[in-house]
Write a protein that holds these residues in place. Structure first.
Motif, PDB file in Angstrom:
ATOM      1  N   ILE A   1      57.997  38.865  34.356  1.00 56.01           N
ATOM      2  CA  ILE A   1      56.680  38.716  33.816  1.00 56.01           C
ATOM      3  C   ILE A   1      56.455  39.269  32.529  1.00 56.01           C
ATOM      4  CG2 ILE A   1      54.326  39.416  34.066  1.00 56.01           C
ATOM      5  CD1 ILE A   1      54.714  39.304  37.221  1.00 56.01           C
ATOM      6  N   ILE A   2      57.226  40.550  32.037  1.00 54.84           N
ATOM      7  CA  ILE A   2      57.204  41.157  31.064  1.00 54.84           C
ATOM      8  C   ILE A   2      57.846  40.232  29.802  1.00 54.84           C
ATOM      9  CG2 ILE A   2      58.361  43.223  29.526  1.00 54.84           C
ATOM     10  CD1 ILE A   2      57.757  44.853  32.343  1.00 54.84           C
ATOM     11  N   GLU A   3      58.854  39.841  30.080  1.00 56.27           N
ATOM     12  CA  GLU A   3      59.839  38.965  29.215  1.00 56.27           C
ATOM     13  C   GLU A   3      58.721  37.604  28.820  1.00 56.27           C
ATOM     14  OE1 GLU A   3      64.244  39.541  30.635  1.00 56.27           O
ATOM     15  OE2 GLU A   3      63.045  37.782  31.450  1.00 56.27           O
ATOM     16  N   LEU A   4      57.988  37.088  29.811  1.00 58.30           N
ATOM     17  CA  LEU A   4      57.092  35.950  29.431  1.00 58.30           C
ATOM     18  C   LEU A   4      55.959  36.277  28.836  1.00 58.30           C
ATOM     19  CD1 LEU A   4      57.367  33.942  32.957  1.00 58.30           C
ATOM     20  CD2 LEU A   4      58.272  33.234  30.824  1.00 58.30           C
ATOM     21  N   ALA A   5      55.634  37.580  29.055  1.00 59.59           N
ATOM     22  CA  ALA A   5      54.356  38.077  28.296  1.00 59.59           C
ATOM     23  C   ALA A   5      54.901  38.320  26.607  1.00 59.59           C
ATOM     24  CB  ALA A   5      54.040  39.495  28.763  1.00 59.59           C
ATOM     25  N   ARG A   6      56.021  38.906  26.661  1.00 61.58           N
ATOM     26  CA  ARG A   6      56.182  38.921  25.097  1.00 61.58           C
ATOM     27  C   ARG A   6      56.405  37.596  24.375  1.00 61.58           C
ATOM     28  NH1 ARG A   6      57.600  42.262  21.284  1.00 61.58           N
ATOM     29  NH2 ARG A   6      57.301  44.021  22.857  1.00 61.58           N
ATOM     30  N   GLU A   7      56.994  36.530  25.108  1.00 55.41           N
ATOM     31  CA  GLU A   7      57.150  35.296  24.628  1.00 55.41           C
ATOM     32  C   GLU A   7      55.693  34.785  24.379  1.00 55.41           C
ATOM     33  OE1 GLU A   7      58.377  30.725  26.282  1.00 55.41           O
ATOM     34  OE2 GLU A   7      59.043  32.319  27.288  1.00 55.41           O
ATOM     35  N   SER A   8      54.636  35.025  25.251  1.00 54.67           N
ATOM     36  CA  SER A   8      53.408  34.446  25.062  1.00 54.67           C
ATOM     37  C   SER A   8      52.535  35.207  23.933  1.00 54.67           C
ATOM     38  CB  SER A   8      52.348  34.904  26.458  1.00 54.67           C
ATOM     39  OG  SER A   8      51.203  34.453  26.064  1.00 54.67           O
ATOM     40  N   HIS A   9      52.931  36.497  23.756  1.00 56.47           N
ATOM     41  CA  HIS A   9      52.420  37.028  22.502  1.00 56.47           C
ATOM     42  C   HIS A   9      53.015  36.556  21.020  1.00 56.47           C
ATOM     43  CE1 HIS A   9      50.998  40.240  19.871  1.00 56.47           C
ATOM     44  NE2 HIS A   9      52.456  40.282  19.401  1.00 56.47           N
ATOM     45  N   ASN A  10      54.216  36.288  21.195  1.00 57.37           N
ATOM     46  CA  ASN A  10      54.943  35.950  19.950  1.00 57.37           C
ATOM     47  C   ASN A  10      54.500  34.584  19.635  1.00 57.37           C
ATOM     48  OD1 ASN A  10      56.194  38.315  19.776  1.00 57.37           O
ATOM     49  ND2 ASN A  10      57.977  37.690  20.721  1.00 57.37           N
ATOM     50  N   LYS A  11      54.376  33.639  20.642  1.00 55.71           N
ATOM     51  CA  LYS A  11      54.003  32.088  20.146  1.00 55.71           C
ATOM     52  C   LYS A  11      52.495  31.949  20.405  1.00 55.71           C
ATOM     53  CE  LYS A  11      58.413  30.550  22.182  1.00 55.71           C
ATOM     54  NZ  LYS A  11      59.036  29.320  23.336  1.00 55.71           N
TER      55      LYS A  11
END
Length: 378
Positions: free
Chosen positions: A361-371
């Motif tokens: 979830i944390i990894e996907l959260a960073r991907e969401s924020h970056n993109k």
């Protein structure tokens, strides 16, 4: 059967969050500690807390990992080191044929977590993570209310771990992100784990990261993560938040709304009573340890009367409302569960696979924020 324990690390985490609770349970006996610092020449005259040989003179002190993991006496390792070595020491423990509990965050990535999970399965050993805040009083209270369907079908939940100007902010000086850095790993591993326990794996993740500490940095100290679900929970919206800019007399912890009622909970400093008590020198077996002040009890509001002992009917809102007693927190419960699992008495409460999903979830959260997009579970 007494489970003999070896501790890796002798810093704040070991002294405050692990050893007091391990030593309160008769199923455990700590026999070894890995602390790289040399023992004082005269431990009896050294300050308490300065070294493991000062506080636990009967425990074997090792300065190298090789000597520590070669000790055949203990069967459980507690990893209480810096987060970038959690997976490393978990692997070393498993390769040495020992069960292991790792402080949070479980690892720096879901890939690291998958590696040690696979190794534990191959070795037939128990691997878990110190998700102690599943035994916070406020979270235990919310779990109780939801298990009894007090709020009906949950439509929205906010789980906060806000912390006004935490003293460790001065150490968050890096400008570029490295795996495992930031408050999503530091505090979010607790609140996201709680969301996972209550609602399961999300269908998608949307996140906003911020550095509120006055510097330009990819390393967030504050975040908002929105979790969406599918199936029977398709209408559910879960928000997990941490902010370090929060000048409030009390910090919001939980706001949950369902078809039959709501629950709102505030906290002093966003910490469980147990943490405050440990800081003041209390022990887990002391009377009233883990008991929260009545003034911090959450407010339960329902359309139908749920608990007549605490709720009163409000003719103006036509709802039943009142302060609902907080369950006494018990971080010992995590170590009690682990002992039972090692002894074959019951299933492990905190499964490594769950902790791996939280990291994802944390990894996907960073991907969401970056993109700047909502990212589906993958």
């Amino acid at each position: 059967m007494v489970i003999k324990v070896g501790i890796v690390g002798y810093g704040f985490a070991a002294k405050s969050f692990h050893l007091p609770f391990i030593n309160a349970i008769p199923d455990y006996k700590v026999v070894a500690i890995l602390q790289r610092a040399e023992a004082p020449a005269d431990p009896a005259s050294a300050a308490a807390g300065s070294h493991c040989t000062v506080d636990f003179p009967e425990v074997r002190h090792y300065r190298t990992a090789e000597e520590f993991f070669a000790d055949p006496e203990f069967t459980l390792v507690v990893v209480a080191t810096h987060h970038d070595t959690h997976a490393l020491f978990a692997e070393k423990s498993l390769l040495a044929g020992k069960h292991v509990i790792v402080d949070k965050p479980f690892a720096r990535s879901s890939e690291e977590a998958d590696h040690v999970i696979q190794l534990a399965g191959q070795k037939g050993l128990i691997l878990t993570c110190f998700q102690n805040r599943r035994w916070d009083g406020d979270f235990q209270t919310l779990r109780k209310l939801l298990s009894q369907n007090a709020l009906g079908k949950i439509m929205e939940a906010e789980l906060h771990y806000d912390f006004e100007s935490p003293p460790w902010l001065k150490y968050l000086t890096d400008k570029e992100y490295t795996p495992g850095a930031g408050h999503t790993f530091g505090l979010g591993t607790h609140s996201l784990d709680q969301a996972y326990v209550l609602f399961g794996r999300p269908a998608s993740v949307t996140a906003f990261f911020r550095a509120q500490r006055g510097i330009e940095s990819e390393v967030e100290d504050s975040f908002t993560i929105i979790l969406q679900y599918d199936g029977e929970q398709k209408d559910l919206l879960v928000t997990v938040k941490t902010s370090v800019t929060t000048p409030m007399p009390q910090q919001l912890k939980q706001l949950v709304r369902g078809t039959e009622g709501s629950f709102i909970k505030w906290q002093q400093r966003s910490t469980c009573a147990q943490e405050e008590q440990i800081e003041k020198g209390a022990k887990p077996l002391d009377p009233n340890f883990g008991k929260e002040a009545d003034g911090l009890q959450g407010i339960l509001t329902t359309y139908k009367e749920f608990d007549s002992s605490v709720q009163k009917f409000d003719p103006e809102t036509k709802k039943y409302t009142g302060r609902y007693p907080t369950v006494t927190g018990r971080w010992m419960g995590l170590y009690e569960s682990l002992a039972n699992a090692i002894q074959g008495k019951s299933e492990l409460a905190v499964k490594a696979e769950e902790c791996r999903d939280v990291l994802r979830i944390i990894e996907l959260a960073r991907e969401s924020h970056n993109k700047k997009v909502t990212v589906p579970w993958s």
